[in-house]
Motif scaffolding. Structure first.
Motif, PDB file in Angstrom:
ATOM      1  N   CYS A 147       0.855  -1.193   0.000  1.00  0.00           N
ATOM      2  CA  CYS A 147       0.000   0.000   0.000  1.00  0.00           C
ATOM      3  C   CYS A 147       0.892   1.245   0.000  1.00  0.00           C
ATOM      4  O   CYS A 147       1.915   1.260  -0.693  1.00  0.00           O
ATOM      5  N   SER A 151      -2.532   5.502   1.009  1.00  0.00           N
ATOM      6  CA  SER A 151      -3.707   4.723   1.413  1.00  0.00           C
ATOM      7  C   SER A 151      -4.449   5.455   2.517  1.00  0.00           C
ATOM      8  O   SER A 151      -5.603   5.137   2.819  1.00  0.00           O
ATOM      9  N   LYS A 165      -4.418   3.201  -4.116  1.00  0.00           N
ATOM     10  CA  LYS A 165      -3.807   2.681  -2.890  1.00  0.00           C
ATOM     11  C   LYS A 165      -4.814   2.684  -1.730  1.00  0.00           C
ATOM     12  O   LYS A 165      -4.745   1.828  -0.847  1.00  0.00           O
ATOM     13  N   GLY A 166      -5.760   3.613  -1.754  1.00  0.00           N
ATOM     14  CA  GLY A 166      -6.836   3.560  -0.769  1.00  0.00           C
ATOM     15  C   GLY A 166      -7.711   2.346  -1.005  1.00  0.00           C
ATOM     16  O   GLY A 166      -8.079   1.636  -0.070  1.00  0.00           O
ATOM     17  N   LYS A 169      -5.992  -0.808   0.182  1.00  0.00           N
ATOM     18  CA  LYS A 169      -6.140  -1.031   1.630  1.00  0.00           C
ATOM     19  C   LYS A 169      -7.434  -1.804   1.892  1.00  0.00           C
ATOM     20  O   LYS A 169      -7.442  -2.794   2.640  1.00  0.00           O
TER      21      LYS A 169
END
Ligand code: NAP
Ligand code: GCO
Length: 267
Positions: A147, A151, A165-166, A169
Motif C-alpha cells: 500500500c 492509502s 492505494k486507498g 487497503k
C-alpha cells in the motif's frame, strides 16, 4: 531449530513478488529468500529482467523471473501455473508492482487515471485471484499488498495513485475477511517515502545545488529524519510472510519512520 527462529522461517515456501526487478520489490524478495523462500518475480521489460536475474544471482538467490504484465489476467494465470509446476504452488504473494503518475487532477486524462488504477489496484486483484485456489487447497497462504502513505493521506497531483492505494487497503481487508477462515492471511505493508527510482524525481538536486523542496519537506515530516531505504522493508515483509503473523489479518503495517504519527517539524 528453536521455536522462536522457526516462527520466521520460510524454508520450503514459494514466494511470488510482483515487480521485483529492482526497488522495494527486489529488497522484499531478497529478504524472503534470506528466510529460506524460493523466489519468483516478474516485470514488463526484458532488460530489467536480465539485470535483475544477474543481481539476484550475485546475492546467491536462484530467482525465477518472468516477463509478465500484471494487468494481463491470462499472462498472470500462465505465470502462476508455471511457478506451481517448477517451484511449487505460491505460498506467499507480494503484490508490489505499481506505478504513479504525478499530474494535477484537472489536467489528468481519464486513460492516465485508468492506467494507474489498473496496475495499482485491479492487478493486485488479478494476481491474488490467481494464487488463491492453490492457497485454499493447502489451507494456508500469505498475501501482502504494498500500500502507501496515500492509502491514508492525499496530496496534490496523485489523485489516481491515492484512489488506487486507498482501494488496495480495502481490498486487503476484504481478502482477509473472505479467506481468513481458510487459513489465509492478507495484510498490507505501507512504506513511507522510500528512495527508489519511483521517487527519484522528488529528490533531484536543484540547478542551484540545493535539495529538492519535496526532499526537505519529507525530511521535516519524518521523525526518523530520513528517507526510507528498500531494505527497511525487509523485516516487516518476512514477519507478514511467516507463521509469526498467523493471527495478524487485514492489517496495514506502515513502515514510514513515523510520518503518520507526526505533525511535522516546526518551521
Ligand atoms: P519502482 O522503483 O518504480 O519499481 C516498480 C516495479 O514494478 C518495477 O520492477 C517495474 O518493472 C514493475 N512494474 C510496473 N508496472 C508493472 C506491470 N504492469 N506489470 C509488471 N511489473 C510492473 O517502484 P518502487 O518505488 O520500488 O515501488 C514498488 C511498490 O511500492 C509500488 O507499488 C509503489 O506504489 C509502492 N510504494 C513505493 C513507495 C516509495 O516511496 N518508493 C512508497 C510506498 C509505496 P517494469 O517497469 O520492468 O515492469
Ligand atoms: C509521491 C510519492 C509517494 C510514495 C509513496 C508514499 O509522489 O507522493 O511517490 O506516493 O511513492 O506512495 O507512501
Amino acid at each position: 531449530m528453536e521455536k522462536s527462529n522457526q516462527l520466521f522461517s520460510l524454508e520450503g515456501k514459494t514466494a511470488l513478488v510482483t515487480g521485483a526487478a529492482y526497488g522495494i520489490g527486489f529488497a522484499m524478495a531478497e529478504a524472503l529468500a534470506g528466510a529460506g523462500a524460493r523466489i519468483a518475480f516478474n516485470c514488463r521489460r526484458q532488460d530489467h529482467l536480465e539485470t535483475a536475474l544477474a543481481a539476484y544471482k550475485e546475492k546467491g538467490i536462484d530467482a525465477k523471473g518472468y516477463i509478465c504484465d500484471v494487468t494481463d489476467e491470462k499472462a498472470v494465470q500462465d505465470m502462476v501455473a508455471d511457478i506451481a509446476r517448477t517451484l511449487g504452488p505460491v505460498d506467499i504473494l507480494v503484490n508490489n508492482a505499481g506505478i504513479i503518475k504525478r499530474i494535477p487532477m484537472h489536467e489528468m486524462a481519464v486513460d492516465e487515471f485508468r492506467q494507474v488504477v489498473d496496475i495499482d489496484l485491479t492487478a493486485p486483484f488479478i494476481v491474488a485471484k490467481a494464487v488463491l485456489p492453490g492457497m485454499i487447497a493447502k489451507g494456508r497462504g500469505k498475501i501482502i499488498n504494498v500500500c502507501s502513505m496515500m492509502s491514508e493521506l492525499g496530496r496534490e497531483t496523485v489523485s489516481a495513485y491515492a484512489a488506487a492505494k486507498g482501494g488496495l487497503k480495502m481490498l486487503t481487508r476484504n481478502i482477509a475477511s473472505e479467506y481468513g477462515a481458510l487459513g489465509i492471511q492478507c495484510n498490507g505493508i505501507g512504506p513511507g517515502y522510500i528512495a527508489t527510482p519511483q521517487t527519484a524525481p522528488l529528490r533531484e538536486t536543484q540547478p542551484d545545488g540545493s535539495r529538492h523542496p519535496f526532499d526537505s519537506f519529507i525530511i521535516a515530516k519524518t521523525p526518523a529524519g530520513r528517507w526510507g531505504t528498500p531494505e527497511d522493508l525487509a523485516g516487516p515483509t518476512v514477519f507478514l510472510a511467516s507463521e509469526a503473523s498467523d493471527f495478524v489479518n487485514g492489517h496495514i503495517l506502515y513502515v514510514d519512520g513515523g510520518i503518520l504519527a507526526y505533525i511535522g517539524k516546526q518551521p
